[in-house]
Design a protein around this motif. Structure first.
Motif, PDB file in Angstrom:
ATOM      1  N   TRP A  76     -16.351  11.534  -3.169  1.00 16.02           N
ATOM      2  CA  TRP A  76     -16.088  12.429  -4.296  1.00 16.02           C
ATOM      3  C   TRP A  76     -15.544  13.783  -3.854  1.00 16.02           C
ATOM      4  N   MET A  77     -15.511  14.017  -2.530  1.00 21.86           N
ATOM      5  CA  MET A  77     -14.934  15.251  -2.011  1.00 21.86           C
ATOM      6  C   MET A  77     -13.511  15.065  -1.477  1.00 21.86           C
ATOM      7  N   ASP A  78     -12.947  13.875  -1.597  1.00 21.68           N
ATOM      8  CA  ASP A  78     -11.612  13.618  -1.053  1.00 21.68           C
ATOM      9  C   ASP A  78     -10.565  14.572  -1.627  1.00 21.68           C
ATOM     10  N   TRP A  79     -10.694  14.890  -2.928  1.00 22.87           N
ATOM     11  CA  TRP A  79      -9.720  15.783  -3.575  1.00 22.87           C
ATOM     12  C   TRP A  79      -9.708  17.156  -2.919  1.00 22.87           C
ATOM     13  N   PHE A  80     -10.871  17.589  -2.439  1.00 25.32           N
ATOM     14  CA  PHE A  80     -11.004  18.927  -1.863  1.00 25.32           C
ATOM     15  C   PHE A  80     -10.182  19.059  -0.581  1.00 25.32           C
ATOM     16  N   TYR A  81     -10.138  17.975   0.207  1.00 30.72           N
ATOM     17  CA  TYR A  81      -9.424  17.997   1.478  1.00 30.72           C
ATOM     18  C   TYR A  81      -8.004  17.449   1.373  1.00 30.72           C
ATOM     19  N   GLY A  82      -7.611  17.001   0.197  1.00 32.27           N
ATOM     20  CA  GLY A  82      -6.255  16.509   0.014  1.00 32.27           C
ATOM     21  C   GLY A  82      -5.923  15.255   0.795  1.00 32.27           C
ATOM     22  N   GLY A  83      -6.953  14.505   1.192  1.00 31.39           N
ATOM     23  CA  GLY A  83      -6.725  13.302   1.980  1.00 31.39           C
ATOM     24  C   GLY A  83      -6.591  13.571   3.463  1.00 31.39           C
ATOM     25  N   LEU A  84      -6.411  14.831   3.833  1.00 32.38           N
ATOM     26  CA  LEU A  84      -6.154  15.153   5.235  1.00 32.38           C
ATOM     27  C   LEU A  84      -7.420  15.213   6.081  1.00 32.38           C
ATOM     28  N   GLN A  85      -8.571  14.946   5.462  1.00 31.64           N
ATOM     29  CA  GLN A  85      -9.764  14.758   6.279  1.00 31.64           C
ATOM     30  C   GLN A  85      -9.634  13.494   7.110  1.00 31.64           C
ATOM     31  N   PHE A  86      -8.783  12.555   6.656  1.00 32.01           N
ATOM     32  CA  PHE A  86      -8.466  11.362   7.443  1.00 32.01           C
ATOM     33  C   PHE A  86      -7.210  11.665   8.259  1.00 32.01           C
ATOM     34  N   GLN A  87      -7.373  12.593   9.194  1.00 34.14           N
ATOM     35  CA  GLN A  87      -6.223  13.109   9.921  1.00 34.14           C
ATOM     36  C   GLN A  87      -5.563  12.044  10.801  1.00 34.14           C
ATOM     37  N   LEU A  88      -6.367  11.235  11.476  1.00 38.88           N
ATOM     38  CA  LEU A  88      -5.794  10.198  12.330  1.00 38.88           C
ATOM     39  C   LEU A  88      -5.064   9.164  11.499  1.00 38.88           C
ATOM     40  N   GLU A  89      -5.684   8.718  10.425  1.00 37.50           N
ATOM     41  CA  GLU A  89      -5.034   7.731   9.563  1.00 37.50           C
ATOM     42  C   GLU A  89      -3.701   8.265   9.038  1.00 37.50           C
ATOM     43  N   HIS A  90      -3.708   9.543   8.671  1.00 30.02           N
ATOM     44  CA  HIS A  90      -2.461  10.148   8.176  1.00 30.02           C
ATOM     45  C   HIS A  90      -1.415  10.233   9.271  1.00 30.02           C
ATOM     46  N   HIS A  91      -1.816  10.581  10.475  1.00 31.39           N
ATOM     47  CA  HIS A  91      -0.851  10.686  11.572  1.00 31.39           C
ATOM     48  C   HIS A  91      -0.282   9.323  11.961  1.00 31.39           C
ATOM     49  N   LEU A  92      -1.076   8.296  11.873  1.00 34.84           N
ATOM     50  CA  LEU A  92      -0.582   6.960  12.199  1.00 34.84           C
ATOM     51  C   LEU A  92       0.325   6.412  11.112  1.00 34.84           C
ATOM     52  N   PHE A  93       0.016   6.730   9.859  1.00 29.34           N
ATOM     53  CA  PHE A  93       0.786   6.217   8.721  1.00 29.34           C
ATOM     54  C   PHE A  93       1.117   7.375   7.767  1.00 29.34           C
ATOM     55  N   PRO A  94       2.007   8.281   8.182  1.00 29.90           N
ATOM     56  CA  PRO A  94       2.276   9.489   7.388  1.00 29.90           C
ATOM     57  C   PRO A  94       2.910   9.221   6.027  1.00 29.90           C
ATOM     58  N   ARG A  95       3.485   8.052   5.824  1.00 26.17           N
ATOM     59  CA  ARG A  95       4.078   7.740   4.519  1.00 26.17           C
ATOM     60  C   ARG A  95       3.068   7.143   3.544  1.00 26.17           C
ATOM     61  N   LEU A  96       1.876   6.867   4.026  1.00 21.77           N
ATOM     62  CA  LEU A  96       0.870   6.207   3.201  1.00 21.77           C
ATOM     63  C   LEU A  96       0.261   7.205   2.209  1.00 21.77           C
ATOM     64  N   MET A 144       0.808  -1.218   0.000  1.00 24.39           N
ATOM     65  CA  MET A 144       0.000   0.000   0.000  1.00 24.39           C
ATOM     66  C   MET A 144       0.845   1.275   0.000  1.00 24.39           C
ATOM     67  N   PHE A 145       2.063   1.196   0.518  1.00 22.47           N
ATOM     68  CA  PHE A 145       2.909   2.380   0.571  1.00 22.47           C
ATOM     69  C   PHE A 145       3.474   2.737  -0.804  1.00 22.47           C
ATOM     70  N   GLU A 146       3.443   1.784  -1.730  1.00 23.16           N
ATOM     71  CA  GLU A 146       3.958   2.032  -3.083  1.00 23.16           C
ATOM     72  C   GLU A 146       2.847   2.339  -4.080  1.00 23.16           C
ATOM     73  N   LYS A 147       1.610   2.026  -3.722  1.00 21.88           N
ATOM     74  CA  LYS A 147       0.487   2.221  -4.635  1.00 21.88           C
ATOM     75  C   LYS A 147      -0.060   3.640  -4.490  1.00 21.88           C
TER      76      LYS A 147
END
Length: 447
Positions: A361-381, A104-107
């Motif tokens: 369909w709004m994911d692009w608007f938030y740049g993925g950072l609406q999933f703030q916890l997921e990003h903080h746990l796996f910042p390279r993802l 998943m880190f490469e995809k």
């Protein structure tokens, strides 16, 4: 043999927590990273913040598998005595391993190409509107397009800063300077310096720079004690002016966000021309010069000064959407004082973040950072993977009774304003009065 191992206690490890004596442990093995901290790609701040303790979870989160082979040269020969791993850390590490095995880190998907095309189209439309139209409203629309392109570019810069955007570290660095410094005028070096510290010490009032906004904003009354910022190395003074500004911060929050970009430009200059060691300083300065060449030239093509000022203000106000979003992710979450702890790293990431719920369909608007916890746990993802792992992370939080907060954009705004208002009312109730002056007298309502 196990009996041949040398051991130190966690208390003894904790004593090695200074810049000239910096030890950490990873999976129970102790490493001396005193010299490495000076050239660490992520900067010295993350290592200093977690010095003298186990950093396994943070190491797994921020480093690819190839980083493990470099640890041996720092090994002290010691192991931590009675080293234990909590159940939540065991599950987190297991989850990280599963993501690695799944590739998943490469995809990365095609998000980068789509975003670059979208940004290029908006920038072209902005320049075309400025140069080819005489209409005031077309010029204002062009300013809005420029602001919106800066938002999307910032997400790409964020991706490159976390090495998610391109295939290699070198290309990520190149893109970071190109789209960060050259296109937005905000130094990628400044961003990495502050952002890495934020990730490690999320929502620590004295260690996380993203919560240190005095005299304009204070998310907690603890900041009224004029805490010393570990990040900036200075006191966060809560004086009479700060008290006045904080007392009305629930009203001033959105106007401040509209001009927050000015502070980012200022912070860029302060860092690049400081005595602090800055990676790729020359490249960052060159990229910033590029921005301050093309942006004033574009603005100068407008017919008069009122339109030029309005154009800049419109572009800044549009970028306020992103500044607000970043605040929503953290301002209303749990805060604490002191350095982060390696033994509750997962829990601190969860309690210090707030997700923004939205349709796919709004994911692009938030740049993925609406999933703030997921990003903080796996910042390279890569951001395209964050929605996929969200249910798994939510279940892990539920299993270990760890908070998983997800609010709509409206709810997150309400929650943030309530947090700011609570601090504002506490600031007004402080015993030391502010001398009455014309500005204070003009404000005759407590809102």
């Amino acid at each position: 043999m196990a009996s041949d191992k040398k051991y130190i206690t966690a208390e003894e490890l904790e004593k090695h927590n200074k810049p000239d004596d910096l030890w950490i442990s990873i999976q129970g093995k102790v490493y001396n990273v005193t010299d490495w901290a000076k050239i660490h790609p992520g900067g010295d701040v993350p290592l200093l913040n977690m010095a003298g303790q186990d950093v396994t979870d943070a190491f797994i989160a921020f480093h690819p598998g190839t980083a493990w082979k470099h640890l041996d040269k720092f090994y002290t020969g010691y192991h931590v005595k009675d080293y234990q791993v909590s159940e939540v850390s065991k599950d987190f590490r297991k989850l990280a391993t599963e993501f690695v095995k799944a590739g998943m880190f490469e995809k990365k998907g095609h998000q980068v190409i789509y975003s670059l095309c979208f940004v290029s189209l908006m920038l072209f439309a902005c320049i075309y509107g400025v140069l080819r139209s005489d209409s005031f409203w077309v010029h204002m629309l062009s300013g809005a397009l420029l602001g919106f392109s800066w938002i999307q570019v910032a997400y790409l810069g964020h991706d490159s800063g976390h090495y998610q955007m391109m295939a290699t570290r070198g290309w990520n660095k190149f893109m970071g300077i190109l789209i960060g410094n050259c296109v937005t005028g905000i130094s990628i070096a400044w961003w990495k310096w502050t952002h890495n510290a934020h990730h490690i010490a999320v929502n620590s009032l004295d260690h996380d720079p993203d919560l240190q906004h005095l005299p304009m904003l204070a998310v907690s009354s603890h900041l009224f004690k004029s805490l010393t910022s570990s990040f900036y190395g200075r006191k966060l003074t809560f004086d009479r002016f700060a008290r006045f500004m904080v007392s009305y911060q629930h009203w001033s929050f959105y106007p401040v966000m509209c001009v927050a970009r000015v502070n980012l430009y200022l912070q860029t200059f302060l860092l690049l021309f400081s005595k602090r060691k800055v990676p790729d300083r020359a490249l960052n300065i060159m990229g910033t010069v590029v921005f301050w060449t093309w942006f004033p030239l574009l603005v100068s093509c407008l017919p008069n000064w009122p339109e030029r000022i309005a154009f800049v203000l419109v572009s800044f106000c549009v970028t306020a959407i992103q500044h607000i979003q970043f605040c929503l992710n953290h301002f209303g979450a749990h805060v604490y004082i002191g350095p982060p702890k390696g033994d509750n790293w997962f829990e601190k990431q969860a309690s210090g973040t707030i997700n923004i719920s939205c349709y796919p369909w709004m994911d692009w608007f938030y740049g993925g950072l609406q999933f703030q916890l997921e990003h903080h746990l796996f910042p390279r993802l890569p951001r395209v993977q964050l929605r996929k792992i969200s249910p798994t992370v939510r279940e892990l939080c539920k299993k270990h009774n760890v908070p998983y907060t997800s609010l709509s954009f409206y709810e997150a705004n309400v929650h943030t304003i309530k947090t700011l208002r609570a601090s504002a009312l506490q600031a007004r109730d402080l015993a030391n009065p502010i001398p009455k002056n014309m500005l204070w007298e003009a404000v005759n309502t407590h809102g």
